[in-house]
Design an enzyme around this catalytic site. Structure first.
Site, PDB file in Angstrom:
ATOM      1  N   TYR A 193     -60.514   5.762 -56.291  1.00 46.17           N
ATOM      2  CA  TYR A 193     -61.336   7.166 -56.011  1.00 46.17           C
ATOM      3  C   TYR A 193     -61.732   7.241 -54.545  1.00 46.17           C
ATOM      4  O   TYR A 193     -61.559   8.428 -53.951  1.00 46.17           O
ATOM      5  CB  TYR A 193     -62.471   7.089 -57.171  1.00 46.17           C
ATOM      6  N   ASN A 251     -71.985  -0.648 -45.268  1.00 44.08           N
ATOM      7  CA  ASN A 251     -71.206  -0.018 -46.255  1.00 44.08           C
ATOM      8  C   ASN A 251     -71.282  -1.015 -47.371  1.00 44.08           C
ATOM      9  O   ASN A 251     -70.910  -2.089 -47.142  1.00 44.08           O
ATOM     10  CB  ASN A 251     -69.781   0.559 -45.977  1.00 44.08           C
ATOM     11  N   GLY A 252     -71.763  -0.592 -48.460  1.00 48.46           N
ATOM     12  CA  GLY A 252     -71.690  -1.884 -49.796  1.00 48.46           C
ATOM     13  C   GLY A 252     -73.168  -1.789 -50.047  1.00 48.46           C
ATOM     14  O   GLY A 252     -74.093  -0.963 -50.184  1.00 48.46           O
ATOM     15  N   ASP A 282     -56.939  12.954 -64.763  1.00 47.21           N
ATOM     16  CA  ASP A 282     -57.891  12.767 -63.889  1.00 47.21           C
ATOM     17  C   ASP A 282     -57.933  11.221 -63.682  1.00 47.21           C
ATOM     18  O   ASP A 282     -57.251  10.403 -64.267  1.00 47.21           O
ATOM     19  CB  ASP A 282     -59.285  13.009 -64.580  1.00 47.21           C
ATOM     20  N   ASP A 283     -58.609  10.870 -62.458  1.00 44.38           N
ATOM     21  CA  ASP A 283     -58.550   9.509 -62.226  1.00 44.38           C
ATOM     22  C   ASP A 283     -59.309   8.636 -62.936  1.00 44.38           C
ATOM     23  O   ASP A 283     -59.358   7.527 -62.907  1.00 44.38           O
ATOM     24  CB  ASP A 283     -59.203   9.511 -60.662  1.00 44.38           C
ATOM     25  N   GLY A 307     -69.733   9.870 -47.727  1.00 44.93           N
ATOM     26  CA  GLY A 307     -71.235  10.055 -47.950  1.00 44.93           C
ATOM     27  C   GLY A 307     -71.597  11.407 -47.258  1.00 44.93           C
ATOM     28  O   GLY A 307     -71.267  11.756 -46.142  1.00 44.93           O
ATOM     29  N   CYS A 320     -70.445   4.629 -48.532  1.00 45.26           N
ATOM     30  CA  CYS A 320     -70.911   5.033 -47.197  1.00 45.26           C
ATOM     31  C   CYS A 320     -69.582   4.586 -46.038  1.00 45.26           C
ATOM     32  O   CYS A 320     -68.596   4.226 -46.693  1.00 45.26           O
ATOM     33  CB  CYS A 320     -72.206   4.045 -46.586  1.00 45.26           C
ATOM     34  N   SER A 374     -59.446  14.972 -57.645  1.00 43.33           N
ATOM     35  CA  SER A 374     -59.459  13.572 -57.805  1.00 43.33           C
ATOM     36  C   SER A 374     -57.917  12.936 -58.564  1.00 43.33           C
ATOM     37  O   SER A 374     -57.493  12.061 -58.433  1.00 43.33           O
ATOM     38  CB  SER A 374     -60.627  13.076 -58.647  1.00 43.33           C
TER      39      SER A 374
END
Length: 486
Positions: A258, A118-119, A361-362, A43, A17, A299
């Site tokens: 990411y 956020n979390g 890729d990540d 988000g 978020c 990504s």
């Protein structure tokens, strides 16, 4: 065994978020909307803004993208006031229904209080169960609402003391922004797992998840909010409160891998430069003879650049991403579902055909998307496909705001390296080591007694208690009859 026909949308690390708050600016709502646009990557399910005009709070919360609602001048005009907080949401706890869209708001003793989070709280369900048992009436299924109740029930006189008393009861990861009739408040958990920064726009303080939200409005970055710190913004200025014993920070490593936007600066480090460093370390550890380095967009792009620069193998766009396919694309038949990856990515045959490619890729989660992408490269004529992942194998789920599958759905938790390689169909497969990850972060080595980053997805070492997980608290069920009406 992870089935190859599972929904490809589950094969990714879901965003968390994003939060934003500004104090004392005449264009508070419009600026908050712009800030949320910059945080949209964190988000995409819902967005909300709450403002205060000196007498009343105003709220607008909607499902969908920021631009779906807050690009309308009429909506911004209704959000009167010179202080505001906003939130973009991807749900990790609670369903995607309007009652869960933040910021949440409640009238408590002393006035209104709005909060965005956020979390994820690892004791949120346990606290909620006790609050409901004691008579609390919960209106959402999100763990954020717990904080509203804790503040409301505190017997302290000053609001900040009530807020801190609530924080002391929480476990897990949080970056809060809150708004009262007098203050803008920010708080970061004692480990500093989730990010929060302090900025300034024409003398008006801002609290937000990432520096990219400051850049979009021309605000100045002041500093990161420290782990365990509470920031209180009022007419008197900006005050710092540190209610927890000092401890070394332990930010989430996935912000760098990411989550954060590449143009953000997190913990004083350029996310873009760190991701390139991951790629360089990956090339150093896992070099292979190849003709071209191809990123999995978007990504894997910075890591692929770093890999190419270190290895000397040319970097090319061997996969083109279609930016106009959203998550809501209708997939009515199994045949169409099986085309899922091609709806978002297509091979650039001119780059791939006849070549030995390093596909970068990540991260690798369930592997279902990787199967399709490797096959796409082979269908486009790739002679060899060497898959390289710019992070270690994900072997454990997250409980701090990242929506990861449980262990039985994580490819690396259920297969050895060769089993994973065979599953995705690559000629070779290699991951960045944990030591390489830390070196790319500028740390000589990981401290096993007190890791410098929150890295439990790779190591299984969680930085906090997992009370809900271990205690198996009952999930909230009181919204079951309201879900379809919301």
């Amino acid at each position: 065994m992870i089935g190859r026909d599972e929904d490809l949308d589950g094969d990714t690390l879901r965003e968390e978020c994003g939060v934003f708050g500004i104090f004392g600016h005449p264009d508070a709502a419009a600026i908050t909307a712009l800030g949320l646009h910059a945080l949209q990557h964190r988000g995409q399910e819902a967005a909300g803004i709450v403002t205060f005009d000196g007498q009343r709070f105003h709220s607008e919360r909607r499902l969908g993208l920021v631009g779906d609602t807050f690009s309308d001048p009429a909506v911004i005009a209704q959000l009167a006031g010179d202080s505001a907080i906003g939130h973009v949401r991807y749900s990790t706890t609670g369903e995607t229904i309007l009652r869960n869209v933040q910021p949440l708001f409640a009238e408590i003793d002393g006035g209104g209080f709005a909060i965005g989070h956020n979390g994820n709280l690892t004791n949120g369900l346990t606290l909620r169960h006790q609050l409901v048992k004691d008579g609390a009436i919960c209106q959402s299924t999100t763990d954020t609402e717990v904080m509203l109740h804790l503040v409301a029930r505190s017997k302290r006189n000053r609001f900040i003391d009530r807020f801190v008393e609530g924080l002391r009861q929480l476990e897990g990861a949080y970056a809060f922004v809150g708004l009262t009739n007098k203050k803008l408040i920010g708080a970061r958990d004692p480990n500093g797992i989730r990010p929060l920064v302090l900025g300034m726009l024409d003398g008006h303080p801002i609290l937000t998840s990432e520096t990219c939200a400051l850049d979009i409005i021309g605000a100045r970055y002041v500093r990161d909010v420290e782990n365990g710190e509470v920031i209180v913004v009022s007419e008197e200025g900006v005050e710092s409160v540190k209610p927890f014993p000092p401890m070394p920070p332990r930010p989430c490593i996935f912000e760098f891998i990411y989550f954060a936007r590449p143009d953000s600066v997190v913990g004083g480090k350029s996310v873009y430069q760190v991701r390139k460093a991951f790629g360089r370390e990956l090339a150093r550890e896992t070099a292979v003879e190849a003709d071209v380095v191809v990123p999995v967009p978007d990504s894997g792009v910075p890591a692929a650049i770093g890999y190419a620069q270190h290895s000397g193998v040319p970097y090319e766009l061997g996969i083109i991403r279609n930016h106009y396919v959203g998550r809501t694309f209708i997939q009515p038949t199994q045949t169409i579902r099986e085309m899922g990856v091609r709806l978002k990515h297509s091979a650039n045959r001119a780059v791939v055909n006849g070549k030995r490619i390093v596909l970068v890729d990540d991260s690798l989660v369930r592997g279902t998307t990787s199967v399709k992408i490797v096959q796409m490269m082979r269908d486009a004529g790739a002679r060899e496909v060497h898959f390289r992942i710019a992070s270690p194998p994900i072997t454990h789920p997250d409980y701090y705001g990242i929506d990861t599958p449980e262990r039985d759905k994580l490819l690396a938790a259920n297969h050895d390296l060769d089993g994973m390689r065979h599953y995705i169909g690559a000629d070779t497969l290699a991951f960045l080591s944990v030591d390489g990850l830390y070196r790319a972060m500028g740390v000589e080595q990981r401290d096993p007694s007190r890791p410098q980053f929150t890295d439990h997805c790779f190591t299984g070492e969680y930085p906090t208690a997992l009370t809900d997980r271990n205690g198996e608290a009952p999930p909230p069920r009181q919204l079951s009859l309201l879900a379809e009406a919301s």
